[in-house]
Design a protein around this motif. Structure first.
Motif, mmCIF file in Angstrom:
data_model
loop_
_atom_site.group_PDB
_atom_site.id
_atom_site.type_symbol
_atom_site.label_atom_id
_atom_site.label_comp_id
_atom_site.label_asym_id
_atom_site.label_seq_id
_atom_site.Cartn_x
_atom_site.Cartn_y
_atom_site.Cartn_z
ATOM 1 N N ASN A 43 -8.448 -21.999 6.716
ATOM 2 C CA ASN A 43 -9.775 -21.584 7.254
ATOM 3 C C ASN A 43 -10.014 -20.545 6.383
ATOM 4 O O ASN A 43 -9.429 -19.268 6.881
ATOM 5 N N ALA A 44 -10.867 -20.223 5.568
ATOM 6 C CA ALA A 44 -11.376 -19.097 4.931
ATOM 7 C C ALA A 44 -11.768 -17.984 5.723
ATOM 8 O O ALA A 44 -11.334 -16.844 5.728
ATOM 9 N N ALA A 45 -12.515 -18.224 6.831
ATOM 10 C CA ALA A 45 -12.886 -17.001 7.793
ATOM 11 C C ALA A 45 -11.884 -16.422 8.364
ATOM 12 O O ALA A 45 -11.710 -14.992 8.644
ATOM 13 N N TYR A 46 -10.829 -17.238 8.752
ATOM 14 C CA TYR A 46 -9.888 -16.671 9.796
ATOM 15 C C TYR A 46 -8.893 -15.953 8.904
ATOM 16 O O TYR A 46 -8.454 -14.811 9.104
ATOM 17 N N TRP A 47 -8.476 -16.632 7.774
ATOM 18 C CA TRP A 47 -7.537 -15.977 6.797
ATOM 19 C C TRP A 47 -8.017 -14.837 6.216
ATOM 20 O O TRP A 47 -7.464 -13.617 6.251
ATOM 21 N N SER A 48 -9.619 -14.632 6.030
ATOM 22 C CA SER A 48 -10.176 -13.231 5.613
ATOM 23 C C SER A 48 -9.876 -12.280 6.500
ATOM 24 O O SER A 48 -9.342 -10.959 6.196
ATOM 25 N N ILE A 49 -10.097 -12.441 7.849
ATOM 26 C CA ILE A 49 -10.077 -11.574 8.951
ATOM 27 C C ILE A 49 -8.529 -11.145 9.104
ATOM 28 O O ILE A 49 -8.270 -9.963 9.267
ATOM 29 N N ALA A 50 -7.983 -12.044 8.964
ATOM 30 C CA ALA A 50 -6.276 -11.718 9.340
ATOM 31 C C ALA A 50 -5.715 -10.971 8.232
ATOM 32 O O ALA A 50 -5.046 -9.950 8.534
ATOM 33 N N THR A 51 -6.120 -11.219 6.927
ATOM 34 C CA THR A 51 -5.727 -10.339 5.832
ATOM 35 C C THR A 51 -6.090 -8.937 6.093
ATOM 36 O O THR A 51 -5.063 -7.972 5.884
ATOM 37 N N THR A 52 -7.374 -8.815 6.377
ATOM 38 C CA THR A 52 -7.855 -7.333 6.090
ATOM 39 C C THR A 52 -7.244 -6.844 7.503
ATOM 40 O O THR A 52 -6.869 -5.617 7.320
ATOM 41 N N MET A 53 -7.279 -7.414 8.679
ATOM 42 C CA MET A 53 -6.287 -6.810 9.840
ATOM 43 C C MET A 53 -5.067 -6.401 9.518
ATOM 44 O O MET A 53 -4.396 -5.372 10.149
ATOM 45 N N ARG A 54 -4.177 -7.185 8.930
ATOM 46 C CA ARG A 54 -2.928 -6.851 8.547
ATOM 47 C C ARG A 54 -2.684 -5.753 7.825
ATOM 48 O O ARG A 54 -1.943 -4.761 7.634
ATOM 49 N N SER A 55 -3.764 -5.647 6.626
ATOM 50 C CA SER A 55 -3.939 -4.438 5.812
ATOM 51 C C SER A 55 -4.044 -3.089 6.410
ATOM 52 O O SER A 55 -3.430 -2.088 6.290
ATOM 53 N N ASP A 56 -4.992 -3.249 7.607
ATOM 54 C CA ASP A 56 -5.123 -2.000 8.527
ATOM 55 C C ASP A 56 -4.047 -1.773 9.302
ATOM 56 O O ASP A 56 -3.787 -0.435 9.557
ATOM 57 N N SER A 57 -3.260 -2.631 9.604
ATOM 58 C CA SER A 57 -2.292 -2.620 10.478
ATOM 59 C C SER A 57 -1.034 -1.544 9.413
ATOM 60 O O SER A 57 -0.488 -0.648 10.341
ATOM 61 N N LYS A 58 -0.952 -2.026 8.394
ATOM 62 C CA LYS A 58 -0.042 -1.247 7.648
ATOM 63 C C LYS A 58 -0.547 0.120 7.413
ATOM 64 O O LYS A 58 0.161 1.043 7.386
ATOM 65 N N ALA A 59 -1.727 0.346 7.179
ATOM 66 C CA ALA A 59 -2.204 1.833 7.283
ATOM 67 C C ALA A 59 -1.791 2.485 8.451
ATOM 68 O O ALA A 59 -1.631 3.810 8.346
ATOM 69 N N MET A 60 -2.207 1.964 9.571
ATOM 70 C CA MET A 60 -1.994 2.561 10.557
ATOM 71 C C MET A 60 -0.499 2.997 10.778
ATOM 72 O O MET A 60 -0.166 4.050 11.682
ATOM 73 N N SER A 61 0.360 1.812 10.384
ATOM 74 C CA SER A 61 1.862 2.417 10.606
ATOM 75 C C SER A 61 2.269 3.498 9.512
ATOM 76 O O SER A 61 2.805 4.449 10.332
ATOM 77 N N ALA A 62 1.323 3.620 8.412
ATOM 78 C CA ALA A 62 1.534 5.023 7.695
ATOM 79 C C ALA A 62 1.127 6.183 8.347
ATOM 80 O O ALA A 62 1.619 7.218 8.425
ATOM 81 N N VAL A 63 -0.133 5.896 9.267
ATOM 82 C CA VAL A 63 -0.560 7.023 10.157
ATOM 83 C C VAL A 63 0.343 7.391 11.213
ATOM 84 O O VAL A 63 0.608 8.729 11.399
ATOM 85 N N GLN A 64 1.127 6.478 11.736
ATOM 86 C CA GLN A 64 2.138 6.760 12.707
ATOM 87 C C GLN A 64 3.091 7.658 12.235
ATOM 88 O O GLN A 64 3.552 8.487 12.755
ATOM 89 N N ASP A 65 3.655 7.363 11.050
ATOM 90 C CA ASP A 65 4.837 8.094 10.250
ATOM 91 C C ASP A 65 4.115 9.611 10.014
ATOM 92 O O ASP A 65 5.022 10.475 10.243
ATOM 93 N N ALA A 66 2.985 9.596 9.446
ATOM 94 C CA ALA A 66 2.466 11.169 9.486
ATOM 95 C C ALA A 66 2.303 11.706 10.864
ATOM 96 O O ALA A 66 2.502 13.060 10.782
ATOM 97 N N LEU A 67 1.968 11.059 11.845
ATOM 98 C CA LEU A 67 1.883 11.730 13.224
ATOM 99 C C LEU A 67 3.285 12.121 13.551
ATOM 100 O O LEU A 67 3.466 13.284 14.196
ATOM 101 N N GLY A 68 4.241 11.327 13.178
ATOM 102 C CA GLY A 68 5.406 11.958 13.716
ATOM 103 C C GLY A 68 5.761 13.122 12.731
ATOM 104 O O GLY A 68 6.543 14.118 13.438
ATOM 105 N N MET A 69 5.427 13.148 11.587
ATOM 106 C CA MET A 69 5.673 14.480 10.841
ATOM 107 C C MET A 69 4.819 15.672 11.364
ATOM 108 O O MET A 69 5.522 16.668 11.541
ATOM 109 N N GLY A 70 3.832 15.135 11.926
ATOM 110 C CA GLY A 70 2.903 16.389 12.553
ATOM 111 C C GLY A 70 3.497 16.837 14.069
ATOM 112 O O GLY A 70 3.421 18.217 14.317
ATOM 113 N N SER A 71 4.118 15.983 14.534
ATOM 114 C CA SER A 71 4.690 16.364 15.974
ATOM 115 C C SER A 71 5.835 17.103 15.463
ATOM 116 O O SER A 71 6.034 18.042 16.446
ATOM 117 N N ALA A 72 6.674 16.925 14.543
ATOM 118 C CA ALA A 72 7.812 17.849 14.128
ATOM 119 C C ALA A 72 7.411 19.030 14.037
ATOM 120 O O ALA A 72 8.067 20.167 14.074
#
Length: 319
Positions: A43-72
């Motif tokens: 399903n090209a449409a669903y696969w495209s959306i899922a791939t983009t959102m997974r990439s964004d989720s990884k970016a937000m995981s990096a943001v969460q790590d950076a927030l941990g650094m800022g909190s420290a």
């Protein structure tokens, strides 16, 4: 018409069996992988959306790590500032005690000297990953520190990284090169009572390495007058007020970082659930479908066998 060259029944049965086998393969793949949309061909449409959102989720995981650094960083500065406030409060009480007639001011001054040294130790040690919001040894009066706060994808598809900032000029306690850049090294002017009127005095608590701040250093001797001590107490009290404001600002920044960190975690969980609804296989549905397709496959094989045997029946016509 019956033909030994073309078996229409067998062709129809074979086409049906191929369709069943294709559906069976898809169902088995869904069960084995856990995905109903594994590749773009599913399903090209669903696969495209899922791939983009997974990439964004990884970016937000990096943001969460950076927030941990800022909190420290904020935790370190907040802990150091609170410790410094306690020491300055002690200095204030020592100065009030020195106001008592007949007290040994030279001995109290020795205590003040050690307390000042403690302030220097607190400020210099309040460092995390090379960043110190309480101590500086440069000609600048503090800098604006940036911490990664969020990853944003706009409606137009463009992405950006937002930051949380903190101005260290508001929290710097000691600056050994630019005395005016520290709350304790710069001169603090305060108004205090002098008889029936008021007057002002400017004092600094810690002497920077490069030179003195504006006004007079807070220091006692046997000749220090009560009026001078009153000015020192008023200046130290104003320093405490400034330090309390700085601690409140650091605390507010820490609270914002913690709130943003919790939001990022919850958002990542929400994205994961949303992606799952698009591409995850419903195992109950797939298992039921598998049973039905396996039954259809057996019936299709039986139908093809019957269709293939029809041509053999023609031999009986020639006996």
């Amino acid at each position: 018409m019956t033909s030994i060259m073309t078996n229409n029944s067998a062709i129809g049965a074979l086409a049906t069996l191929r369709s069943i086998n294709d559906s069976l393969d898809k169902t088995q793949n869904a069960i084995s992988s856990g995905y109903k949309v594994k590749d773009s061909s599913d399903n090209a449409a669903y696969w495209s959306i899922a791939t983009t959102m997974r990439s964004d989720s990884k970016a937000m995981s990096a943001v969460q790590d950076a927030l941990g650094m800022g909190s420290a960083k904020t935790d370190t500065a907040y802990t150091g500032m609170n410790a410094a406030i306690d020491v300055v409060s002690t200095i204030k009480s020592k100065l009030v005690a020195a106001r008592e007639p007949g007290v040994d001011k030279d001995k109290i001054n020795k205590e003040l000297t050690e307390l000042k040294n403690q302030l220097g130790s607190i400020a210099k040690s309040s460092s995390f990953n090379g960043e110190n919001w309480l101590y500086d040894n440069s000609n600048t009066a503090g800098t604006t520190q940036e911490m990664v706060g969020s990853f944003v994808r706009g409606n137009d598809g463009n992405v950006s990284v937002k930051t949380i900032t903190f101005d260290t000029s508001k929290s710097m306690l000691i600056n050994d090169k630019a005395a005016a850049g520290g709350l304790l090294t710069a001169g603090t002017t305060a108004t205090y009572a002098s008889g029936t009127t008021t007057t002002t005095g400017t004092y600094y608590l810690v002497k920077s390495t490069a030179g003195s701040g504006t006004g007079t250093e807070i220091s006692l001797s046997s000749t220090t007058t009560s009026a001078t001590i009153d000015g020192m107490v008023a200046s130290v009290d104003k320093m405490l007020s400034n330090m309390t404001d700085a601690a409140a600002t650091i605390g507010a920044t820490k609270s914002r970082i913690d709130t943003q960190s919790n939001f990022a975690k919850n958002l990542m969980d929400t994205i994961q659930v949303g992606v799952g609804k698009l591409v995850d296989a419903d195992m109950n549905e797939e298992s039921t479908k598998l049973k039905a397709l396996q039954t259809q496959q057996q019936l299709g094989i039986q139908a093809l066998s019957i269709a293939n045997s029809s041509s053999q029946n023609i031999l009986s016509l020639f006996r």
